[in-house]
Design a protein around this motif. Sequence first.
Motif, PDB file in Angstrom:
ATOM      1  N   UNK A   1       8.508   4.397  -7.588  1.00  0.00           N
ATOM      2  CA  UNK A   1       7.684   3.051  -7.897  1.00  0.00           C
ATOM      3  C   UNK A   1       8.684   2.165  -8.452  1.00  0.00           C
ATOM      4  N   UNK A   2       9.488   2.481  -9.296  1.00  0.00           N
ATOM      5  CA  UNK A   2      10.388   1.342 -10.100  1.00  0.00           C
ATOM      6  C   UNK A   2      11.308   0.903  -9.046  1.00  0.00           C
ATOM      7  N   UNK A   3      11.851   1.455  -7.824  1.00  0.00           N
ATOM      8  CA  UNK A   3      12.873   0.962  -7.121  1.00  0.00           C
ATOM      9  C   UNK A   3      12.316   0.269  -6.115  1.00  0.00           C
ATOM     10  N   UNK A   4      11.118   0.446  -5.539  1.00  0.00           N
ATOM     11  CA  UNK A   4      10.648  -0.378  -4.482  1.00  0.00           C
ATOM     12  C   UNK A   4      10.039  -1.770  -5.032  1.00  0.00           C
ATOM     13  N   UNK A   5       9.432  -1.486  -6.234  1.00  0.00           N
ATOM     14  CA  UNK A   5       8.922  -2.781  -6.921  1.00  0.00           C
ATOM     15  C   UNK A   5      10.059  -3.806  -7.487  1.00  0.00           C
ATOM     16  N   UNK A   6      10.898  -3.117  -7.815  1.00  0.00           N
ATOM     17  CA  UNK A   6      12.180  -4.025  -8.347  1.00  0.00           C
ATOM     18  C   UNK A   6      12.904  -4.665  -7.319  1.00  0.00           C
TER      19      UNK A   6
ATOM     20  N   UNK B   1      -0.693  -4.598  -5.123  1.00  0.00           N
ATOM     21  CA  UNK B   1      -0.579  -3.015  -5.089  1.00  0.00           C
ATOM     22  C   UNK B   1      -1.940  -2.270  -5.070  1.00  0.00           C
ATOM     23  N   UNK B   2      -2.123  -1.744  -3.933  1.00  0.00           N
ATOM     24  CA  UNK B   2      -3.466  -0.730  -3.878  1.00  0.00           C
ATOM     25  C   UNK B   2      -3.057   0.734  -4.348  1.00  0.00           C
ATOM     26  N   UNK B   3      -3.984   1.392  -4.753  1.00  0.00           N
ATOM     27  CA  UNK B   3      -3.957   2.678  -5.490  1.00  0.00           C
ATOM     28  C   UNK B   3      -4.818   3.311  -5.617  1.00  0.00           C
ATOM     29  N   UNK B   4      -4.937   4.570  -6.167  1.00  0.00           N
ATOM     30  CA  UNK B   4      -5.939   5.588  -6.853  1.00  0.00           C
ATOM     31  C   UNK B   4      -5.476   6.022  -8.140  1.00  0.00           C
ATOM     32  N   UNK B   5      -6.343   6.850  -8.697  1.00  0.00           N
ATOM     33  CA  UNK B   5      -5.694   7.187 -10.039  1.00  0.00           C
ATOM     34  C   UNK B   5      -4.433   8.043  -9.797  1.00  0.00           C
ATOM     35  N   UNK B   6      -4.193   8.652  -8.637  1.00  0.00           N
ATOM     36  CA  UNK B   6      -3.071   9.168  -8.418  1.00  0.00           C
ATOM     37  C   UNK B   6      -1.745   8.605  -8.650  1.00  0.00           C
ATOM     38  N   UNK B   7      -1.732   7.130  -8.408  1.00  0.00           N
ATOM     39  CA  UNK B   7      -0.593   6.406  -8.415  1.00  0.00           C
ATOM     40  C   UNK B   7      -0.657   5.223  -9.091  1.00  0.00           C
ATOM     41  N   UNK B   8      -1.765   4.604  -9.498  1.00  0.00           N
ATOM     42  CA  UNK B   8      -1.851   3.400  -9.937  1.00  0.00           C
ATOM     43  C   UNK B   8      -1.397   3.011 -11.325  1.00  0.00           C
ATOM     44  N   UNK B   9      -1.521   3.930 -12.007  1.00  0.00           N
ATOM     45  CA  UNK B   9      -0.898   4.069 -13.625  1.00  0.00           C
ATOM     46  C   UNK B   9       0.681   3.889 -13.647  1.00  0.00           C
ATOM     47  N   UNK B  10       1.312   4.584 -12.797  1.00  0.00           N
ATOM     48  CA  UNK B  10       2.651   4.490 -12.577  1.00  0.00           C
ATOM     49  C   UNK B  10       2.984   3.223 -12.090  1.00  0.00           C
ATOM     50  N   UNK B  11       2.359   2.727 -11.056  1.00  0.00           N
ATOM     51  CA  UNK B  11       2.491   1.364 -10.796  1.00  0.00           C
ATOM     52  C   UNK B  11       2.514   0.090 -11.809  1.00  0.00           C
ATOM     53  N   UNK B  12       1.519   0.382 -12.556  1.00  0.00           N
ATOM     54  CA  UNK B  12       1.174  -0.633 -13.487  1.00  0.00           C
ATOM     55  C   UNK B  12       2.245  -0.643 -14.686  1.00  0.00           C
TER      56      UNK B  12
ATOM     57  N   UNK C   1       0.845  -1.147  -0.028  1.00  0.00           N
ATOM     58  CA  UNK C   1      -0.069  -0.135  -0.057  1.00  0.00           C
ATOM     59  C   UNK C   1       0.984   1.258   0.107  1.00  0.00           C
ATOM     60  N   UNK C   2       1.536   1.526  -1.174  1.00  0.00           N
ATOM     61  CA  UNK C   2       2.743   2.551  -1.338  1.00  0.00           C
ATOM     62  C   UNK C   2       2.045   4.029  -1.296  1.00  0.00           C
ATOM     63  N   UNK C   3       2.634   5.031  -1.096  1.00  0.00           N
ATOM     64  CA  UNK C   3       2.037   6.491  -0.852  1.00  0.00           C
ATOM     65  C   UNK C   3       1.281   6.658  -2.317  1.00  0.00           C
ATOM     66  N   UNK C   4       0.200   7.425  -2.162  1.00  0.00           N
ATOM     67  CA  UNK C   4      -0.738   7.433  -3.359  1.00  0.00           C
ATOM     68  C   UNK C   4      -0.399   8.702  -3.946  1.00  0.00           C
ATOM     69  N   UNK C   5       0.368   9.575  -3.478  1.00  0.00           N
ATOM     70  CA  UNK C   5       0.702  10.691  -3.783  1.00  0.00           C
ATOM     71  C   UNK C   5      -0.541  11.812  -4.316  1.00  0.00           C
ATOM     72  N   UNK C   6      -1.631  11.847  -3.083  1.00  0.00           N
ATOM     73  CA  UNK C   6      -2.629  12.643  -3.156  1.00  0.00           C
ATOM     74  C   UNK C   6      -2.865  13.676  -2.008  1.00  0.00           C
ATOM     75  N   UNK C   7      -1.835  13.929  -1.207  1.00  0.00           N
ATOM     76  CA  UNK C   7      -1.592  14.954  -0.200  1.00  0.00           C
ATOM     77  C   UNK C   7      -1.574  16.214  -0.886  1.00  0.00           C
TER      78      UNK C   7
END
Length: 294
Positions: free
Chosen positions: A75-80, A94-105, A37-43
């Motif tokens: 996202x690349x670093x921690x997923x790697x 991996x959970x997320x919202x539109x703020x981060x989920x496209x980058x994760x994918x 459940x990484x940072x969503x970057x929505x703050x």
Amino acid sequence: MVQSYYRSRNRDFTLLQGDCIELLTQFDFQFDMIFADPPYFLSNGGISVQSGKQVSVNKGDWDKSQGFVKDNKFNFDWISLCRDKLKEDGTIWVSGTYHNIFSVAQMLTELGFRILNCITWAKTNPPPNLSCKFFTHSTEFILWARKNKKITHYYNYELMKEINGGTQMRDLWILPAIAKWEKSCGKHPTQKSLPLLARIILSSTKEWAWILDPFTGSSTTGIAASLLNRRFLGIDREKDFLEISKNRREEIEDVKIREEYRTRISKYSNKSIKKLLEIQNREPYFGPDLPIYQ
């Protein structure tokens, strides 16, 4: 040398304090499943509603966007690193919202994962939209991917079908957000619900599997894992969150509380899960310790 912040007495639940990107490089153990459940970057200075009161959506500096390039690199670093910590037939959620989920994918794809599903978690009790200028946010997304495109993964198809009333489980899950009873030891700003994590764990792991959560927060992943007879390692930088995690794990040492939580989880499935939880109501499992200590 890797030192634990906390270990449960039966060694099924371990916490480490620190940055996951630093700690994951310090041991070679591999896990059956990872939930992140990484940072969503929505703050972003906005406001929301909790318990009928207006509150800031800001979670802390860790949740603020650093810009497109830096967010993608993070996202690349921690997923790697997580990929290295997965068994060859392991899977990651991996959970997320539109703020981060496209980058994760994108990063999952670049790193060679095969994305299996994008689960839509539709919350039954979302907070209202205060601006009334757009649709109310009521969903989160959870990507499920396996490490290798050519090596099959574990999926408990029959159990998921049974939970779903005899038909195939779909990728739309209608489940509640965190409930009051899950906050007995304190509240994390992005805490996930136990029914959600229980379904994820039951669908993709076998009993006694090892599960990693690199952004453990208040360790809902670990509490669900313990209730379902799995083993868990959680990592977080914040001592306050780790204390909540520790207190939650010690809370379910009480047999009555443990069974109460299992009963509450079963309400969001059916009798088959209730029977499964009853079967798993055994004496605590004293298995081998997590072999990451020097």
